[in-house]
Scaffold this active site. Sequence first.
Site, PDB file in Angstrom:
ATOM      1  N   ARG A  35      14.548  10.237  -7.891  1.00 28.21           N
ATOM      2  CA  ARG A  35      15.362  11.575  -7.840  1.00 28.21           C
ATOM      3  C   ARG A  35      16.916  11.647  -8.384  1.00 28.21           C
ATOM      4  O   ARG A  35      17.505  10.354  -8.247  1.00 28.21           O
ATOM      5  CB  ARG A  35      15.500  12.084  -6.443  1.00 28.21           C
ATOM      6  CG  ARG A  35      14.309  12.649  -5.878  1.00 28.21           C
ATOM      7  CD  ARG A  35      13.727  13.980  -6.410  1.00 28.21           C
ATOM      8  NE  ARG A  35      14.911  15.059  -6.397  1.00 28.21           N
ATOM      9  CZ  ARG A  35      14.927  15.805  -5.443  1.00 28.21           C
ATOM     10  NH1 ARG A  35      13.991  15.975  -4.380  1.00 28.21           N
ATOM     11  NH2 ARG A  35      15.944  16.747  -5.179  1.00 28.21           N
TER      12      ARG A  35
ATOM     13  N   ASP B  99      12.754  -0.926   8.583  1.00 29.79           N
ATOM     14  CA  ASP B  99      13.728  -0.384   7.554  1.00 29.79           C
ATOM     15  C   ASP B  99      14.153  -1.082   6.599  1.00 29.79           C
ATOM     16  O   ASP B  99      14.473  -2.476   7.056  1.00 29.79           O
ATOM     17  CB  ASP B  99      14.687   0.269   8.420  1.00 29.79           C
ATOM     18  CG  ASP B  99      15.155   1.715   8.016  1.00 29.79           C
ATOM     19  OD1 ASP B  99      14.913   2.057   6.726  1.00 29.79           O
ATOM     20  OD2 ASP B  99      15.835   2.343   8.669  1.00 29.79           O
TER      21      ASP B  99
ATOM     22  N   TYR C 207      -7.848 -35.054 -18.591  1.00 28.93           N
ATOM     23  CA  TYR C 207      -8.976 -34.343 -18.263  1.00 28.93           C
ATOM     24  C   TYR C 207      -8.630 -33.280 -17.465  1.00 28.93           C
ATOM     25  O   TYR C 207      -9.005 -32.174 -18.001  1.00 28.93           O
ATOM     26  CB  TYR C 207      -9.997 -35.481 -17.757  1.00 28.93           C
ATOM     27  CG  TYR C 207     -11.295 -34.889 -17.146  1.00 28.93           C
ATOM     28  CD1 TYR C 207     -12.160 -35.049 -18.106  1.00 28.93           C
ATOM     29  CD2 TYR C 207     -11.556 -34.434 -15.945  1.00 28.93           C
ATOM     30  CE1 TYR C 207     -13.592 -34.432 -17.794  1.00 28.93           C
ATOM     31  CE2 TYR C 207     -12.632 -33.908 -15.609  1.00 28.93           C
ATOM     32  CZ  TYR C 207     -13.765 -33.975 -16.519  1.00 28.93           C
ATOM     33  OH  TYR C 207     -15.035 -33.403 -16.199  1.00 28.93           O
TER      34      TYR C 207
ATOM     35  N   LYS D  21      25.996   0.701   9.329  1.00 25.79           N
ATOM     36  CA  LYS D  21      27.142   0.365   8.765  1.00 25.79           C
ATOM     37  C   LYS D  21      28.205   1.586   8.766  1.00 25.79           C
ATOM     38  O   LYS D  21      29.242   1.364   9.023  1.00 25.79           O
ATOM     39  CB  LYS D  21      26.826   0.062   7.357  1.00 25.79           C
ATOM     40  CG  LYS D  21      25.908  -1.322   7.504  1.00 25.79           C
ATOM     41  CD  LYS D  21      25.822  -1.927   5.973  1.00 25.79           C
ATOM     42  CE  LYS D  21      25.145  -3.254   5.893  1.00 25.79           C
ATOM     43  NZ  LYS D  21      25.064  -3.931   4.793  1.00 25.79           N
TER      44      LYS D  21
ATOM     45  N   HIS E 296      14.689  -0.790  -2.155  1.00 23.32           N
ATOM     46  CA  HIS E 296      15.465  -0.244  -1.177  1.00 23.32           C
ATOM     47  C   HIS E 296      14.822  -0.229   0.099  1.00 23.32           C
ATOM     48  O   HIS E 296      15.398  -0.013   1.272  1.00 23.32           O
ATOM     49  CB  HIS E 296      16.183   0.979  -1.332  1.00 23.32           C
ATOM     50  CG  HIS E 296      17.010   0.984  -2.484  1.00 23.32           C
ATOM     51  ND1 HIS E 296      18.543   0.978  -2.327  1.00 23.32           N
ATOM     52  CD2 HIS E 296      16.957   1.009  -3.824  1.00 23.32           C
ATOM     53  CE1 HIS E 296      19.095   0.923  -3.553  1.00 23.32           C
ATOM     54  NE2 HIS E 296      18.086   1.031  -4.397  1.00 23.32           N
TER      55      HIS E 296
ATOM     56  N   GLY F  27      21.194   8.224   1.078  1.00 19.61           N
ATOM     57  CA  GLY F  27      21.841   6.778   0.782  1.00 19.61           C
ATOM     58  C   GLY F  27      21.830   6.321  -0.528  1.00 19.61           C
ATOM     59  O   GLY F  27      23.086   5.618  -0.785  1.00 19.61           O
TER      60      GLY F  27
END
Length: 738
Positions: free
Chosen positions: A13, A372, A499, A379, A165, A33
Amino acid sequence: MLESSRLIVVSNRLPVSLVKEQNEWKAKRSSGGLATAMDPILKQADGIWIGWSGTQGDETPEALKVLREEQSCIAVDMPADLIEKFYEGYANQALWPLFHNFTSKLHFDADSWEAYIVANHLFCDAVVAQFRPGDRIWIHDYHLMLLPSLLRERLPSAAIGFFLHIPFPASDIFSILPRGEELLSGLLGADLISFHTHLYLQHFRRSLRRLLGTESALDRLELSGREVRLQALPIGLAPADFLGIKDEPETLDQLAKLRERYRGSKLIVAVDRLDYTKGIPERLRTFRCLLANNPELLGKVVLLQVTVPSRENIGTYQALRSEVHELISQINGKFGTSNWVPIVYIHRGIPRPELVALYQFADVAWVSPLRDGMNLVAKEYVVCHPEGDGVLVLSSFAGAAAEMGEALLVNPFDEERTALSVKQALTMSTEEQRDRMHALHQRVLRNNVFAWGDRFLSLLDDAAKARRETVPDSPPRLSSNQIVDAYRKAARRLLLLDYDGTLVPLASRPHEAAPKDDLLALLNELTGDRANSVIVVSSRRAAELERWLGQIPRLGLAPEHGACWRLPGSDSWQGRTAETEWKPNIRSILEHFADRTPGSFIEEKEFALVWHYRLAEAEFGDWLATELVAMLEGMLAETELRAYRGKRNIEVKPLWANKGSFFNELLPLFSDASFIMGIGDDRTDEDLFSRMPNSAWSIHVGIGPSKARFSIADTVHVRKLLRLLSTAQFSAGAVGGA
């Protein structure tokens, strides 16, 4: 012509959505994200973004112009029926559940796989159309796993990177995936493949070995004469996007509303996309357990669950939404009062100022996905607490857990213990909060999205530069015309043939490599030419070579790397006498390692002892082999014995028992040979190649570094070469030497 230094970002996207307002197309930035992470990097690199626009193929030229000129975005033309089969089919009903370990939700059909292939080809066409020499291509995520190899075929010199991701599953899980081999091969077109964590990287390496038989080092692998780099790079965020608005009027207004509404209560915040991987029902049931077991918390704690709608036209997600609504109703009905609602539910995306205010105000962030890739919510919460207040409760199954050890790590499947951790978070002292949060906050600031992007692009540049500048490790491919011409002109020839791995494919067990009739016939033809002296120089025991090849007239045999030998046309063996007094001590060590390694075994030869681990679990066997070689090197340093690492085996033998030393013994006997050829596939053959004269035809079987002058693909091509030489035996040169 100057080369470009642009960055081409490719994802399923685009970071914008096209909307039509009052008959005018406008581009609306997304809040996802990936868009949040890549936007600042793309601006720095003066790049373009290629992806699907989110519409059903009805963009007008005006709409596409808006995307290109205002947003630096190029839309991939995707028919509506293809989008459904590609995105909602293979990508999200096969790859998404399986990569998150939800194998029971895996659904595969051939049509959706074909749509996945077609979609990747359309993306390839779009990238090739925009590409300029010098552009760097950065491909994102599981929707486009075939794209690196498609681009490599059409843009062989391009710098191509891929970042996943989502998690990469363990090899036993990945092996369930239909068409998994094709996906792995597709990824290997990249110069750099990167994951969020080292665990995902190791899963990928094991899958390469398990499904493709491709070996790799910790950070790279060799493939068809080029190197593919592997890295673990946890994604960060742009701290200024959150810290920069924490004191803005809209954020402060939202913060004031939260203080008024939740006065006297502890607030737990959870922000998730509505997806079965996020563990929302598990969190709700755990919260119910927390309230039931801690009545003192009733009326004093609120869980604010923000759930962003996702894939609402897929049945699995509709069922999940119903389950979440039902659980919230049950919990609020059981524990709620007229002036206290235990769970506040927001089922929508929320603007950034409102989100920052929520993060700032919340006493606890509860981030507990069942699986996830990273989870940036953890964060985001941390970056909004520069003063060191607040507590992060984090699932150990989120990629973020690998770098956020100061959080309270939980198993979201364990309701009781997770509830205890949430209670610990609610009652944690201010001093402990600050110790934990300060460390987390500083780490999030350091490892931001700019550091992530710079590191990825720097590694991609290094990988592409190494590919362009490094001479291929494999020697050049052998020209059959040249060697046949030299063979025909020679009056006397010496042919030295390995061989295992050369005349026959490598076998799991030594006895399974016995020659078939076609090989025996081929060797008979070669030795039938009186101009030829053919010697099989092998690691095999003398008795084994004698049993398998002894019936061929005029075939020389040199077992155990030439420790002893029988020359062509001779019945007598030459060489040194084997000494065996060292074997008991070494055998006891090898037996210890064999006992530790299921599937491994010891082979005793006249001059050597060999520990084979080809049947053992590959990575465990390699690890123990390294330990064994290190141990033996110290023990054998003052002796004439050495430990040699072969292809999935460790051989202990005298230093002088090698193919190079054997060649030195032969050379005076065949000084009149004008055609010398040596063929072999492993490290033991390098001893031979290093001693052969520059005019000799030294040939390495396979790819990879070698001292040989030439290379040949595999045992099949070795047989073809020998057959070609055998048909040239009645040349003028051969007749003259008869």
